[in-house]
Design a protein around this motif. Structure first.
Motif, PDB file in Angstrom:
ATOM      1  N   SER A 142     -59.125 -65.490 -17.518  1.00  0.00           N
ATOM      2  CA  SER A 142     -59.440 -65.553 -16.253  1.00  0.00           C
ATOM      3  C   SER A 142     -58.253 -66.053 -15.191  1.00  0.00           C
ATOM      4  CB  SER A 142     -60.567 -66.551 -15.872  1.00  0.00           C
ATOM      5  OG  SER A 142     -60.611 -66.509 -14.443  1.00  0.00           O
ATOM      6  N   ALA A 143     -57.808 -65.450 -14.270  1.00  0.00           N
ATOM      7  CA  ALA A 143     -56.666 -65.780 -13.383  1.00  0.00           C
ATOM      8  C   ALA A 143     -57.173 -66.237 -12.137  1.00  0.00           C
ATOM      9  CB  ALA A 143     -55.507 -64.911 -13.203  1.00  0.00           C
ATOM     10  N   LYS A 144     -58.668 -66.037 -11.855  1.00  0.00           N
ATOM     11  CA  LYS A 144     -59.016 -66.391 -10.419  1.00  0.00           C
ATOM     12  C   LYS A 144     -59.356 -67.802 -10.469  1.00  0.00           C
ATOM     13  CE  LYS A 144     -61.139 -61.835  -9.907  1.00  0.00           C
ATOM     14  NZ  LYS A 144     -62.555 -61.086  -9.527  1.00  0.00           N
ATOM     15  N   PRO A 145     -58.815 -68.417  -9.291  1.00  0.00           N
ATOM     16  CA  PRO A 145     -59.220 -70.073  -9.266  1.00  0.00           C
ATOM     17  C   PRO A 145     -60.349 -70.345  -8.515  1.00  0.00           C
ATOM     18  CG  PRO A 145     -57.975 -69.134  -7.371  1.00  0.00           C
ATOM     19  CD  PRO A 145     -57.950 -67.859  -8.309  1.00  0.00           C
ATOM     20  N   ASP A 146     -61.183 -71.338  -9.077  1.00  0.00           N
ATOM     21  CA  ASP A 146     -62.418 -71.810  -8.516  1.00  0.00           C
ATOM     22  C   ASP A 146     -62.113 -72.785  -7.332  1.00  0.00           C
ATOM     23  OD1 ASP A 146     -64.747 -71.032 -10.811  1.00  0.00           O
ATOM     24  OD2 ASP A 146     -63.016 -71.143 -11.727  1.00  0.00           O
ATOM     25  N   TRP A 147     -61.097 -73.362  -7.558  1.00  0.00           N
ATOM     26  CA  TRP A 147     -60.712 -74.227  -6.253  1.00  0.00           C
ATOM     27  C   TRP A 147     -59.636 -73.779  -5.405  1.00  0.00           C
ATOM     28  CZ3 TRP A 147     -63.289 -76.020 -10.588  1.00  0.00           C
ATOM     29  CH2 TRP A 147     -64.262 -76.781 -10.402  1.00  0.00           C
ATOM     30  N   LEU A 148     -59.513 -74.183  -4.253  1.00  0.00           N
ATOM     31  CA  LEU A 148     -58.389 -73.729  -3.643  1.00  0.00           C
ATOM     32  C   LEU A 148     -57.643 -75.385  -3.113  1.00  0.00           C
ATOM     33  CD1 LEU A 148     -56.194 -72.055  -2.038  1.00  0.00           C
ATOM     34  CD2 LEU A 148     -57.789 -72.365   0.065  1.00  0.00           C
ATOM     35  N   PHE A 149     -56.597 -75.678  -3.862  1.00  0.00           N
ATOM     36  CA  PHE A 149     -55.797 -76.964  -3.610  1.00  0.00           C
ATOM     37  C   PHE A 149     -54.760 -76.660  -2.364  1.00  0.00           C
ATOM     38  CE2 PHE A 149     -57.307 -77.609  -7.725  1.00  0.00           C
ATOM     39  CZ  PHE A 149     -57.457 -78.797  -8.131  1.00  0.00           C
ATOM     40  N   PRO A 150     -54.573 -77.785  -1.732  1.00  0.00           N
ATOM     41  CA  PRO A 150     -53.535 -77.682  -0.405  1.00  0.00           C
ATOM     42  C   PRO A 150     -52.391 -77.172  -0.686  1.00  0.00           C
ATOM     43  CG  PRO A 150     -54.008 -80.014  -1.089  1.00  0.00           C
ATOM     44  CD  PRO A 150     -54.931 -79.139  -1.875  1.00  0.00           C
ATOM     45  N   GLN A 151     -51.785 -77.272  -1.984  1.00  0.00           N
ATOM     46  CA  GLN A 151     -50.415 -77.124  -2.362  1.00  0.00           C
ATOM     47  C   GLN A 151     -50.431 -75.502  -2.411  1.00  0.00           C
ATOM     48  OE1 GLN A 151     -52.234 -79.465  -3.942  1.00  0.00           O
ATOM     49  NE2 GLN A 151     -50.877 -81.086  -4.056  1.00  0.00           N
ATOM     50  N   ALA A 152     -51.508 -74.773  -2.866  1.00  0.00           N
ATOM     51  CA  ALA A 152     -51.349 -73.329  -2.758  1.00  0.00           C
ATOM     52  C   ALA A 152     -51.656 -72.757  -1.465  1.00  0.00           C
ATOM     53  CB  ALA A 152     -52.628 -72.899  -3.746  1.00  0.00           C
ATOM     54  N   ALA A 153     -52.268 -73.578  -0.657  1.00  0.00           N
ATOM     55  CA  ALA A 153     -52.418 -72.943   0.791  1.00  0.00           C
ATOM     56  C   ALA A 153     -51.169 -73.153   1.615  1.00  0.00           C
ATOM     57  CB  ALA A 153     -53.598 -73.795   1.650  1.00  0.00           C
ATOM     58  N   ALA A 154     -50.199 -74.133   1.202  1.00  0.00           N
ATOM     59  CA  ALA A 154     -49.105 -74.522   1.753  1.00  0.00           C
ATOM     60  C   ALA A 154     -47.996 -74.371   0.755  1.00  0.00           C
ATOM     61  CB  ALA A 154     -48.949 -75.780   2.646  1.00  0.00           C
ATOM     62  N   PRO A 155     -47.466 -73.378   0.316  1.00  0.00           N
ATOM     63  CA  PRO A 155     -46.502 -72.964  -0.852  1.00  0.00           C
ATOM     64  C   PRO A 155     -45.097 -73.780  -0.408  1.00  0.00           C
ATOM     65  CG  PRO A 155     -47.103 -71.183  -0.071  1.00  0.00           C
ATOM     66  CD  PRO A 155     -47.875 -71.927   0.571  1.00  0.00           C
ATOM     67  N   GLU A 156     -44.761 -73.531   0.947  1.00  0.00           N
ATOM     68  CA  GLU A 156     -43.377 -73.969   1.459  1.00  0.00           C
ATOM     69  C   GLU A 156     -43.264 -75.702   1.172  1.00  0.00           C
ATOM     70  OE1 GLU A 156     -46.298 -74.404   4.617  1.00  0.00           O
ATOM     71  OE2 GLU A 156     -45.911 -72.776   3.211  1.00  0.00           O
ATOM     72  N   ALA A 157     -44.198 -76.266   1.044  1.00  0.00           N
ATOM     73  CA  ALA A 157     -44.352 -77.672   1.020  1.00  0.00           C
ATOM     74  C   ALA A 157     -44.150 -78.150  -0.503  1.00  0.00           C
ATOM     75  CB  ALA A 157     -45.692 -78.488   1.836  1.00  0.00           C
ATOM     76  N   THR A 158     -44.251 -77.251  -1.567  1.00  0.00           N
ATOM     77  CA  THR A 158     -44.306 -77.660  -2.920  1.00  0.00           C
ATOM     78  C   THR A 158     -43.524 -76.648  -3.703  1.00  0.00           C
ATOM     79  OG1 THR A 158     -45.494 -78.395  -4.793  1.00  0.00           O
ATOM     80  CG2 THR A 158     -46.359 -76.463  -3.489  1.00  0.00           C
ATOM     81  N   SER A 159     -43.237 -76.971  -4.966  1.00  0.00           N
ATOM     82  CA  SER A 159     -42.456 -76.009  -5.791  1.00  0.00           C
ATOM     83  C   SER A 159     -43.083 -74.995  -6.113  1.00  0.00           C
ATOM     84  CB  SER A 159     -42.015 -76.858  -7.104  1.00  0.00           C
ATOM     85  OG  SER A 159     -43.359 -77.049  -8.009  1.00  0.00           O
ATOM     86  N   SER A 160     -42.353 -73.773  -6.330  1.00  0.00           N
ATOM     87  CA  SER A 160     -42.952 -72.431  -6.658  1.00  0.00           C
ATOM     88  C   SER A 160     -43.957 -72.485  -7.787  1.00  0.00           C
ATOM     89  CB  SER A 160     -41.990 -71.385  -6.560  1.00  0.00           C
ATOM     90  OG  SER A 160     -40.841 -71.611  -7.725  1.00  0.00           O
ATOM     91  N   ASP A 161     -43.490 -73.475  -8.951  1.00  0.00           N
ATOM     92  CA  ASP A 161     -44.253 -73.178 -10.078  1.00  0.00           C
ATOM     93  C   ASP A 161     -45.247 -74.245 -10.173  1.00  0.00           C
ATOM     94  OD1 ASP A 161     -42.410 -75.316 -10.128  1.00  0.00           O
ATOM     95  OD2 ASP A 161     -41.954 -74.980 -11.993  1.00  0.00           O
ATOM     96  N   TRP A 162     -45.705 -74.727  -8.999  1.00  0.00           N
ATOM     97  CA  TRP A 162     -46.573 -75.791  -9.198  1.00  0.00           C
ATOM     98  C   TRP A 162     -48.127 -75.130  -9.500  1.00  0.00           C
ATOM     99  CZ3 TRP A 162     -51.491 -76.864  -7.029  1.00  0.00           C
ATOM    100  CH2 TRP A 162     -52.112 -78.012  -7.180  1.00  0.00           C
TER     101      TRP A 162
END
Length: 219
Positions: A142-162
């Motif tokens: 499965s590749a679908k997330p069950d939770w949306l973390f703030p890092q995924a919603a703001a990728p510019e604020a974290t590393s690309s491989d987070w």
């Protein structure tokens, strides 16, 4: 492209292992804690989980051990969730049926044990369920997330491989147990919402009924 097995290999197992040991130690030292599940069962299930984590650490990227680890953690969570709910029901029964005999120290220690175990149990569940867990990331279940973390919603604020790890899910479990609602992490699937509802309900009953009663009878 990033090798999925390398992604799992990079996640250490010492944080969840340390959390399990901390809870076992806490349950051992709490005075007058109410036990419904035999101690050897609790220690046996926890030991099985720790053994699989050690095997995953030594045999990195091994799909078989990741699958065994997932099964062991699911069994651990099921056993402890059922025991936590039973202990909570037993404590509420003690309060409602035998209020004059209720001991404040026993209620406080039992409510603390229930609350901490509740947080750890659901944190492990969140970790293994979201995106298929470490096993699913390697197996491609499965590749679908069950939770949306703030890092995924703001990728510019974290590393690309987070990607979320166990400590992120431990924070999610703690916030759910204290706020009784989603905070910075949003549930995306129905099973995620149901799990958070169950954790919040256990925490709410523990804090409002058991802990409040214990504080009320303190002299």
């Amino acid at each position: 492209m990033t090798d999925p097995s390398q992604a799992v290999r990079d996640e250490p197992r010492w944080p969840p292992a340390l959390a399990i040991l901390a809870v076992l130690g806490l349950l051992a030292v709490l005075p007058h804690h109410v036990y419904l599940m035999p101690v050897w069962v609790a220690h046996g299930v926890a030991f099985a989980v720790l053994v699989t984590m050690i095997a995953v650490t030594l045999k990195t990227g091994n799909i078989l051990w990741l699958r065994i680890e997932r099964t062991a953690i699911m069994l651990f969570a099921a056993v402890y969730a059922a025991n936590t709910a039973a202990e909570l029901a037993d404590m509420i029964g003690i309060i409602t049926l035998h209020p004059p005999e209720t001991r404040s120290i026993s209620l406080l220690s039992s409510s603390l044990a229930i609350w901490v175990t509740n947080v750890l149990t659901f944190s492990l569940l969140y970790w293994q369920i979201d995106r298929g867990g470490p096993y699913g990331q390697v197996h491609g279940a499965s590749a679908k997330p069950d939770w949306l973390f703030p890092q995924a919603a703001a990728p510019e604020a974290t590393s690309s491989d987070w990607r979320p790890m166990f400590l992120d899910y431990l924070s999610l479990g703690y916030n759910t147990a204290t706020a009784f609602s989603p905070t910075d992490v949003l549930p995306l699937t129905r099973r995620a919402k149901m799990l958070m509802m169950a954790e919040s309900a256990i925490s709410l009953l523990t804090l409002v009924i058991v802990a409040a009663r214990a504080v009320n009878v303190l002299t």
